[in-house]
Design a protein around this motif. Structure first.
Motif, PDB file in Angstrom:
ATOM      1  N   CYS A 116       0.835  -1.211   0.000  1.00 47.29           N
ATOM      2  CA  CYS A 116       0.000   0.000   0.000  1.00 47.29           C
ATOM      3  C   CYS A 116       0.868   1.259   0.000  1.00 47.29           C
ATOM      4  N   LEU A 117       1.871   1.290   0.852  1.00 50.46           N
ATOM      5  CA  LEU A 117       2.760   2.446   0.922  1.00 50.46           C
ATOM      6  C   LEU A 117       3.514   2.622  -0.391  1.00 50.46           C
ATOM      7  N   TYR A 118       3.963   1.528  -0.955  1.00 51.44           N
ATOM      8  CA  TYR A 118       4.676   1.560  -2.230  1.00 51.44           C
ATOM      9  C   TYR A 118       3.802   2.186  -3.315  1.00 51.44           C
ATOM     10  N   THR A 119       2.524   1.808  -3.356  1.00 51.61           N
ATOM     11  CA  THR A 119       1.606   2.319  -4.377  1.00 51.61           C
ATOM     12  C   THR A 119       1.499   3.843  -4.294  1.00 51.61           C
ATOM     13  N   LEU A 120       1.330   4.359  -3.102  1.00 51.13           N
ATOM     14  CA  LEU A 120       1.219   5.804  -2.924  1.00 51.13           C
ATOM     15  C   LEU A 120       2.503   6.516  -3.361  1.00 51.13           C
ATOM     16  N   LEU A 121       3.644   6.054  -2.881  1.00 50.61           N
ATOM     17  CA  LEU A 121       4.918   6.679  -3.228  1.00 50.61           C
ATOM     18  C   LEU A 121       5.196   6.588  -4.728  1.00 50.61           C
TER      19      LEU A 121
END
Length: 138
Positions: A116-121
């Motif tokens: 999830c964090l990867y997707t945002l970044l």
């Protein structure tokens, strides 16, 4: 300054669903069935999804037809940076918050959180750095 929430975000999310099905499926299969390590499993997610992501986001999401080797390098560096920030951070956070859970549960939750964090970044980096719209008005 372009709006952050628009059709490009929704196209990016559609591409993300495709990448998630392929990449996350690969990651969880490698970790849970083939007993590969956390790092190998999560890295394979982004090796497999990275190529698909580059092509779909370049041409479908951001409609960028610029031919540039530099763009490929920028995209690759972005993937590595996002991966390291997301997965190291997620693992540290989840391990700290869920210290009483088994390693397998913590790793699966950390991988999901990292995803999830990867997707945002990655969206922020692709939209505003790698496939940034050129200002044609000067």
């Amino acid at each position: 300054m372009p709006r952050f929430i628009d059709a490009k975000l929704f196209k990016f999310l559609i591409v993300g669903v495709i990448n998630t099905i392929v990449g996350a499926g690969t990651m969880f299969l490698l970790y849970n069935v083939f007993e590969c390590s956390y790092w190998i499993s999560s890295a394979c997610n982004y090796i497999v999804g990275g190529i698909c992501s580059f092509l779909l986001n370049k041409y479908f999401t951001f409609k960028n037809h610029k031919k540039s080797f530099v763009q490929i390098i920028q995209f690759s560096v972005l993937l590595v940076i996002c991966y390291l920030i997301a997965y190291i951070g997620a693992k540290q956070l989840v391990y700290a918050l869920l210290a009483d859970f088994s390693i397998k549960i913590r790793d699966n939750i950390a991988m999901f959180t990292g995803m999830c964090l990867y997707t945002l970044l990655n969206y922020i980096g692709q939209r505003f750095f790698v496939f940034k719209e050129e200002n044609v008005n000067g």
